[in-house]
Design a protein around this motif. Structure first.
Motif, PDB file in Angstrom:
ATOM      1  N   VAL A  59       0.835  -1.207   0.000  1.00 27.52           N
ATOM      2  CA  VAL A  59       0.000   0.000   0.000  1.00 27.52           C
ATOM      3  C   VAL A  59       0.870   1.257   0.000  1.00 27.52           C
ATOM      4  O   VAL A  59       1.858   1.344   0.728  1.00 27.52           O
ATOM      5  N   ARG A  60       0.483   2.238  -0.807  1.00 30.73           N
ATOM      6  CA  ARG A  60       1.158   3.540  -0.828  1.00 30.73           C
ATOM      7  C   ARG A  60       0.661   4.341   0.383  1.00 30.73           C
ATOM      8  O   ARG A  60      -0.362   5.013   0.343  1.00 30.73           O
ATOM      9  N   SER A  61       1.403   4.270   1.456  1.00 32.96           N
ATOM     10  CA  SER A  61       0.944   4.745   2.767  1.00 32.96           C
ATOM     11  C   SER A  61       1.381   6.180   3.021  1.00 32.96           C
ATOM     12  O   SER A  61       2.485   6.436   3.484  1.00 32.96           O
ATOM     13  N   GLU A  62       0.481   7.117   2.737  1.00 35.03           N
ATOM     14  CA  GLU A  62       0.766   8.529   2.954  1.00 35.03           C
ATOM     15  C   GLU A  62       0.855   8.848   4.450  1.00 35.03           C
ATOM     16  O   GLU A  62       0.280   8.152   5.277  1.00 35.03           O
ATOM     17  N   PHE A  63       1.540   9.941   4.761  1.00 36.36           N
ATOM     18  CA  PHE A  63       1.591  10.434   6.142  1.00 36.36           C
ATOM     19  C   PHE A  63       1.922  11.923   6.115  1.00 36.36           C
ATOM     20  O   PHE A  63       2.421  12.455   5.118  1.00 36.36           O
ATOM     21  N   SER A  64       1.611  12.592   7.214  1.00 35.78           N
ATOM     22  CA  SER A  64       1.942  14.011   7.351  1.00 35.78           C
ATOM     23  C   SER A  64       2.210  14.314   8.813  1.00 35.78           C
ATOM     24  O   SER A  64       2.020  13.457   9.679  1.00 35.78           O
ATOM     25  N   ALA A  65       2.653  15.533   9.100  1.00 35.30           N
ATOM     26  CA  ALA A  65       3.150  15.847  10.438  1.00 35.30           C
ATOM     27  C   ALA A  65       2.067  15.739  11.508  1.00 35.30           C
ATOM     28  O   ALA A  65       2.236  15.053  12.515  1.00 35.30           O
ATOM     29  N   SER A  66       0.942  16.444  11.317  1.00 37.65           N
ATOM     30  CA  SER A  66      -0.093  16.500  12.348  1.00 37.65           C
ATOM     31  C   SER A  66      -1.465  16.429  11.703  1.00 37.65           C
ATOM     32  O   SER A  66      -1.747  17.167  10.755  1.00 37.65           O
ATOM     33  N   THR A  67      -2.326  15.574  12.224  1.00 42.25           N
ATOM     34  CA  THR A  67      -3.695  15.484  11.704  1.00 42.25           C
ATOM     35  C   THR A  67      -4.602  16.560  12.291  1.00 42.25           C
ATOM     36  O   THR A  67      -5.724  16.738  11.822  1.00 42.25           O
ATOM     37  N   GLY A  68      -4.149  17.238  13.337  1.00 38.99           N
ATOM     38  CA  GLY A  68      -5.002  18.210  14.010  1.00 38.99           C
ATOM     39  C   GLY A  68      -6.021  17.580  14.937  1.00 38.99           C
ATOM     40  O   GLY A  68      -6.895  18.252  15.468  1.00 38.99           O
TER      41      GLY A  68
END
Length: 517
Positions: free
Chosen positions: A316-325
């Motif tokens: 799976v191309r597993s996206e991520f980012s710093a903070s979801t809020g």
């Protein structure tokens, strides 16, 4: 559907704009690309990046917001919010969650699998359109010959798939020998996985060091440098660039292990080009070579060796980012509450932008109104913005919240907007942030083009478009770009975004468009 409408009006004297009052709406017209004949060829199901509405011919006096009027955007999180929130992973790790539990929470609908460690090819974007100039303190091999310590190999790709080779004393010294090779690759003295630093290959420009082999290939007529190495070696440089190694010292070791699993899955699911799998910038995952390695993230990579996220027997191309809020955005993975995100230092933010800056960012002329038309209904205040309308004296644009975020430089697309400079956002303590988000929006700050993002969205080299026929080229009016593939073409303009069309139509319209010469 609830709307948020912001725009204080003032009378603009002695300014006449062609068109009927904006309150009644403008009739949509085609962009330059459509006038040239591209719009009728847009493939069914293509996503429209922005709807542009220009003024028709009947005169009317318009009203605009004063250019120095401030608007305050108040929002949550940092990044697109899809998949794992890195601060949330850190918060959960401090609460005793394992990496496996963190991954399962953020990436619903997937299973954790194990694959044999694979080789990965990484395009070094900063080397685009340049020859490969490389050396090693321990020596190297090129064209079947050994090159001594401190001697440099210079490779220029040939159309037949090989390269011209020049070896010099140092990076710019006298020529020692030159020739040609069918294998345009430079190898270290030992291709083993965990070799000492003095054996790593170094670029003459900047002395960046790399494990594995370095090669130079042609993408159409453009030179591209590629680093080929085991995935475990690649991740040793990616994880410390995308996360904070210091988390391991404050109860966050499991967050780093979760990061290693997500980064491995994302990279191995990439299929950007037949000659490379991924790249080294924010458009893919940040990868700086072996000089960025850290022993704490090395442990995270080694203890998760081969672990990947799977769905339908595919990585799976597993996206991520710093903070979801505080709540992930949904999309490929189901939205979830992110209680771990409470440790994020800037999970709520505010940004003040003037009306003049907003109008300039969207190219609409003097701003008349900024409307939030739709949200995803996930989280507080209605959730992330999915559609906005920006009304100006020159034209009106309807586009996505993601593009609005990119054009205005906001931390996320989860925001509300109010007129005035006051904000109720509590002060936050600045802290180091994890690296750039992965799976950035097509109009984000990465160097990858919207055409490439559309191509990857459709499966890359294994998708319906197939293999690229040539490089990205400018439209005749320089109002956008296009690229032809074996199974179709993608055209991009700032107003319409990236659209798939029939390649035969584009070839007829632009004779020679598929040529790489």
């Amino acid at each position: 559907m609830a709307r948020q409408f912001i725009g204080r009006r003032r009378r603009i004297r002695r300014r006449v704009v062609l068109g009927r009052p904006l309150r009644n709406g403008w009739g949509p017209t085609a962009t330059r690309a459509a006038v040239l004949g591209l719009a009728p060829a847009l493939a069914a199901g293509a996503v429209l990046g922005a709807v542009v509405q220009n003024a028709p011919d009947s005169p009317a006096v318009t009203q605009a917001v004063s250019a120095d009027t401030p608007f305050t955007f108040v929002g949550f999180g940092h990044g697109h919010g899809r998949g794992m929130g890195q601060w949330g992973a850190y918060g959960y790790s401090q609460e005793g969650w394992t990496a496996e539990r963190i991954i399962a929470h953020f990436y619903g609908g997937t299973t954790l699998g194990t694959i044999d460690d694979a080789m990965i090819a990484v395009r070094l974007v900063g080397q685009d359109d340049k020859p490969l100039d490389v050396y090693s303190d321990a020596g190297l091999s090129v064209a079947g010959q050994r090159v001594g310590p401190g001697e440099a190999a210079h490779l220029t790709p040939n159309p037949d798939g090989g390269a011209n080779v020049v070896v010099t004393q140092g990076c710019s010294g006298e020529v020692l020998w030159q020739g040609a090779t069918d294998l345009p690759w430079v190898d270290p003295v030992d291709l083993g996985e965990d070799r000492p630093v003095n054996e790593h290959l170094k670029l003459c420009s900047g002395d960046a060091t790399y494990r594995g082999a370095l090669g130079v290939v042609l993408d159409g007529a453009a030179a591209r440098t590629v680093n080929r190495l085991p995935a475990v070696a690649y991740l040793r440089s990616v994880v410390p660039a995308e996360a904070l190694p210091g988390w391991a010292d404050t109860g966050g070791a499991e967050a780093l292990r979760a990061q290693a699993i997500a980064a491995r899955s994302y990279a191995l699911a990439e299929k950007r080009n037949e000659k490379w799998q991924t790249c080294d910038t924010t458009d893919c995952q940040v990868y700086g070579g072996s000089g960025t390695e850290d022993s704490r993230t090395d442990d995270a990579v080694r203890t998760t060796r081969g672990a990947v996220l799977m769905k339908d027997n595919k990585v799976v191309r597993s996206e991520f980012s710093a903070s979801t809020g505080g709540h992930s955005a949904g999309g490929t993975f189901p939205p979830v509450e992110d209680l771990g995100d409470k440790v994020a230092p800037n999970r709520q933010w505010a940004e003040t932008i003037t009306a003049g800056e907003i109008g300039n960012a969207f190219g609409v002329g003097e701003l008349q109104a900024f409307e939030v038309l739709a949200r995803n209904n996930i989280g507080a205040d209605g959730g992330r913005v999915t559609q906005v309308r920006v009304i100006g004296a020159d034209r009106t644009i309807e586009t996505t919240g993601a593009e609005a975020r990119a054009k205005l430089g906001l931390r996320s697309d989860w925001f509300t907007v109010q007129e005035g400079a006051d904000s109720a956002v509590p002060p936050s303590t600045p802290a180091p942030e994890p690296g750039p988000e992965v799976g950035i929006d097509p109009f984000g700050s990465g160097v990858g083009s919207p055409i490439e993002e559309k191509y990857i969205e459709l499966g890359g080299v294994e998708g319906t478009l197939g293999v690229p026929v040539g490089p990205e080229l400018m439209l005749p009016d320089e109002g956008g770009k296009f690229r032809i593939f074996t199974g179709g073409a993608v055209v991009w303009t700032p107003d319409l975004g990236a659209q798939v069309i029939d390649a035969s139509f584009l070839r007829d319209w632009l004779p020679g468009a598929g040529s790489s010469e």
